[in-house]
Scaffold this motif. Structure first.
Motif, short mmCIF file in Angstrom:
data_model
loop_
_atom_site.label_atom_id
_atom_site.label_comp_id
_atom_site.label_asym_id
_atom_site.label_seq_id
_atom_site.Cartn_x
_atom_site.Cartn_y
_atom_site.Cartn_z
N LEU A 139 0.82 -1.21 0.00
CA LEU A 139 0.00 0.00 0.00
C LEU A 139 0.86 1.26 0.00
O LEU A 139 0.56 2.22 -0.72
N ILE A 140 1.91 1.27 0.82
CA ILE A 140 2.79 2.44 0.84
C ILE A 140 3.52 2.59 -0.48
O ILE A 140 3.67 3.70 -1.01
N GLY A 141 4.00 1.47 -1.04
CA GLY A 141 4.66 1.53 -2.33
C GLY A 141 3.75 2.09 -3.41
O GLY A 141 4.17 2.92 -4.23
N ALA A 142 2.48 1.66 -3.41
CA ALA A 142 1.51 2.19 -4.38
C ALA A 142 1.26 3.67 -4.14
O ALA A 142 1.15 4.46 -5.09
N ALA A 143 1.17 4.05 -2.85
CA ALA A 143 0.94 5.47 -2.53
C ALA A 143 2.10 6.34 -3.00
O ALA A 143 1.90 7.44 -3.53
N LEU A 144 3.32 5.85 -2.82
CA LEU A 144 4.49 6.61 -3.28
C LEU A 144 4.54 6.66 -4.81
O LEU A 144 4.92 7.69 -5.39
N TYR A 145 4.14 5.58 -5.45
CA TYR A 145 4.11 5.57 -6.92
C TYR A 145 3.13 6.61 -7.45
O TYR A 145 3.40 7.28 -8.47
N PHE A 146 2.00 6.76 -6.75
CA PHE A 146 0.97 7.71 -7.18
C PHE A 146 1.07 9.04 -6.43
O PHE A 146 0.07 9.74 -6.29
N ARG A 147 2.26 9.39 -5.98
CA ARG A 147 2.42 10.62 -5.20
C ARG A 147 2.09 11.87 -5.99
O ARG A 147 1.84 12.93 -5.41
N HIS A 148 2.12 11.77 -7.32
CA HIS A 148 1.77 12.94 -8.15
C HIS A 148 0.26 12.98 -8.45
O HIS A 148 -0.19 13.86 -9.19
N LYS A 149 -0.49 12.03 -7.89
CA LYS A 149 -1.95 12.05 -7.97
C LYS A 149 -2.48 12.14 -6.55
O LYS A 149 -2.74 11.11 -5.91
N PRO A 150 -2.62 13.35 -6.03
CA PRO A 150 -2.92 13.54 -4.61
C PRO A 150 -4.12 12.75 -4.10
O PRO A 150 -4.08 12.22 -2.99
N GLN A 151 -5.21 12.69 -4.88
CA GLN A 151 -6.41 12.00 -4.40
C GLN A 151 -6.16 10.50 -4.20
O GLN A 151 -6.71 9.88 -3.29
N HIS A 153 -2.98 9.17 -3.81
CA HIS A 153 -1.89 9.08 -2.82
C HIS A 153 -2.41 9.14 -1.40
O HIS A 153 -2.09 8.29 -0.56
N LYS A 154 -3.23 10.14 -1.10
CA LYS A 154 -3.67 10.33 0.29
C LYS A 154 -4.58 9.20 0.76
O LYS A 154 -4.56 8.81 1.93
N ARG A 155 -5.38 8.65 -0.16
CA ARG A 155 -6.25 7.54 0.23
C ARG A 155 -5.46 6.28 0.52
O ARG A 155 -5.73 5.57 1.50
N LEU A 156 -4.49 5.98 -0.31
CA LEU A 156 -3.67 4.79 -0.08
C LEU A 156 -2.83 4.92 1.18
O LEU A 156 -2.65 3.95 1.92
N MET A 161 -2.24 3.07 6.86
CA MET A 161 -2.21 3.30 8.30
C MET A 161 -3.32 2.53 9.01
O MET A 161 -3.11 1.99 10.09
N ILE A 162 -4.48 2.46 8.38
CA ILE A 162 -5.58 1.68 8.97
C ILE A 162 -5.18 0.20 9.06
O ILE A 162 -5.53 -0.50 10.01
N GLY A 163 -4.44 -0.26 8.05
CA GLY A 163 -3.97 -1.64 8.07
C GLY A 163 -3.04 -1.96 9.22
O GLY A 163 -2.85 -3.14 9.56
N LEU A 164 -2.45 -0.93 9.85
CA LEU A 164 -1.56 -1.14 10.99
C LEU A 164 -2.30 -1.23 12.32
O LEU A 164 -1.68 -1.52 13.35
N ALA A 212 -9.96 -0.26 -3.88
CA ALA A 212 -8.83 -1.19 -4.03
C ALA A 212 -8.08 -1.35 -2.72
O ALA A 212 -7.72 -2.47 -2.32
N GLY A 213 -7.82 -0.24 -2.02
CA GLY A 213 -7.11 -0.31 -0.75
C GLY A 213 -7.89 -1.05 0.30
O GLY A 213 -7.34 -1.89 1.03
N ALA A 214 -9.19 -0.77 0.41
CA ALA A 214 -10.03 -1.45 1.39
C ALA A 214 -10.11 -2.94 1.08
O ALA A 214 -10.09 -3.78 2.00
N ALA A 215 -10.20 -3.28 -0.21
CA ALA A 215 -10.26 -4.69 -0.60
C ALA A 215 -8.96 -5.41 -0.21
O ALA A 215 -8.99 -6.57 0.23
N ALA A 216 -7.83 -4.71 -0.35
CA ALA A 216 -6.55 -5.30 0.03
C ALA A 216 -6.49 -5.57 1.52
O ALA A 216 -6.05 -6.64 1.96
#
Length: 245
Positions: A139-151, A153-156, A161-164, A212-216
């Motif tokens: 999830l963090i890797g995907a968030a960093l990959y999409f860091r130029h897409k704020p909506q 990035h912030k959701r992932l 964090m919820i996964g922790l 996608a994140g919630a499903a993961a």
């Protein structure tokens, strides 16, 4: 000016939502780990505490640093300081590999320490912290990959964090009310509901990143429950934990 006012209000509400979620996650982690880590020996613990080891302390410090970084990054965005947010984001790329290694070793070492809730045997419980590692890293890797897409990035980032949360939730009294997986997985999953509600309120539908994140997260939870008492998992857990014990 009139056309900009709704957009400004929407942006303000979005910053408030993600800031509130960050505070809620920070509070849940602090409350869950206060008796055993943050305020150890200063407040009563609901159950006997396991001895601390250097590896466990390092694990706690690394993940605490990540939670504080997440909180700081959220506040920087809320304050409009995207420049500092981007520069500080480089720290995540340093912390993440260290967290992956330390979390894996700590999870494997936890079998010998008999860590985990009293209702779950250590070899079964290993499925929770050990499989947290690929979930969080993905999830963090995907968030960093999409860091130029704020909506996206912030959701992932939020979902990662919820996964922790399950280990923190499992250390709260709620685990006595809802013992077993319902307590630490089910209550943690409730933190996803405000994000879906926000998507409906702000976008009219759940965003792809949210789904996608919630499903993961939920899929990983179900997978762990499905395998953690199987002979195959127990054999693997016994073999893997023996590598560090």
């Amino acid at each position: 000016m009139a056309t900009r006012t709704p957009a400004v209000g929407k942006a303000r509400n979005e910053r408030l939502f993600f800031g509130t979620m960050a505070v809620a996650i920070l509070a849940a982690i602090f409350i869950g780990f206060a008796p055993s880590f943050y305020l150890r020996d200063a407040i009563p613990a609901p159950r006997p505490l396991l001895p601390m080891t250097p590896l466990v302390i390092l694990h706690g410090l690394l993940f605490s640093s990540w939670v504080l970084l997440f909180m700081t990054q959220t506040l920087l965005i809320s304050g409009g300081r995207t420049d500092i947010h981007r520069r500080l984001g480089r720290l995540a790329m340093v912390l993440l590999p260290a967290m992956i290694v330390v979390a894996t070793l700590t999870a494997l070492g936890g079998v010998a320490r008999q860590s985990g809730p009293p209702t779950v045997p250590p070899l079964s419980w290993l499925a929770v912290p050990l499989l947290d590692v690929p979930l969080f890293a993905g999830l963090i890797g995907a968030a960093l990959y999409f860091r130029h897409k704020p909506q996206v990035h912030k959701r992932l980032m939020l979902i990662a964090m919820i996964g922790l949360l399950p280990p923190a939730i499992g250390r709260m009294p709620v685990s006595d009310i809802f013992p077993g997986p319902i307590g630490f997985f089910g209550v943690s999953a409730l933190f996803l509901l405000p994000l879906f509600a926000w998507d409906y309120a702000s976008k009219g539908r759940p965003q792809t990143a949210t789904v996608a994140g919630a499903a993961a997260v939920i899929g990983s939870d179900i997978f762990r429950i499905a395998i953690w008492e199987t002979p195959a998992w127990l054999a693997f857990a016994r073999w893997a934990s023996a590598l560090v014990n």
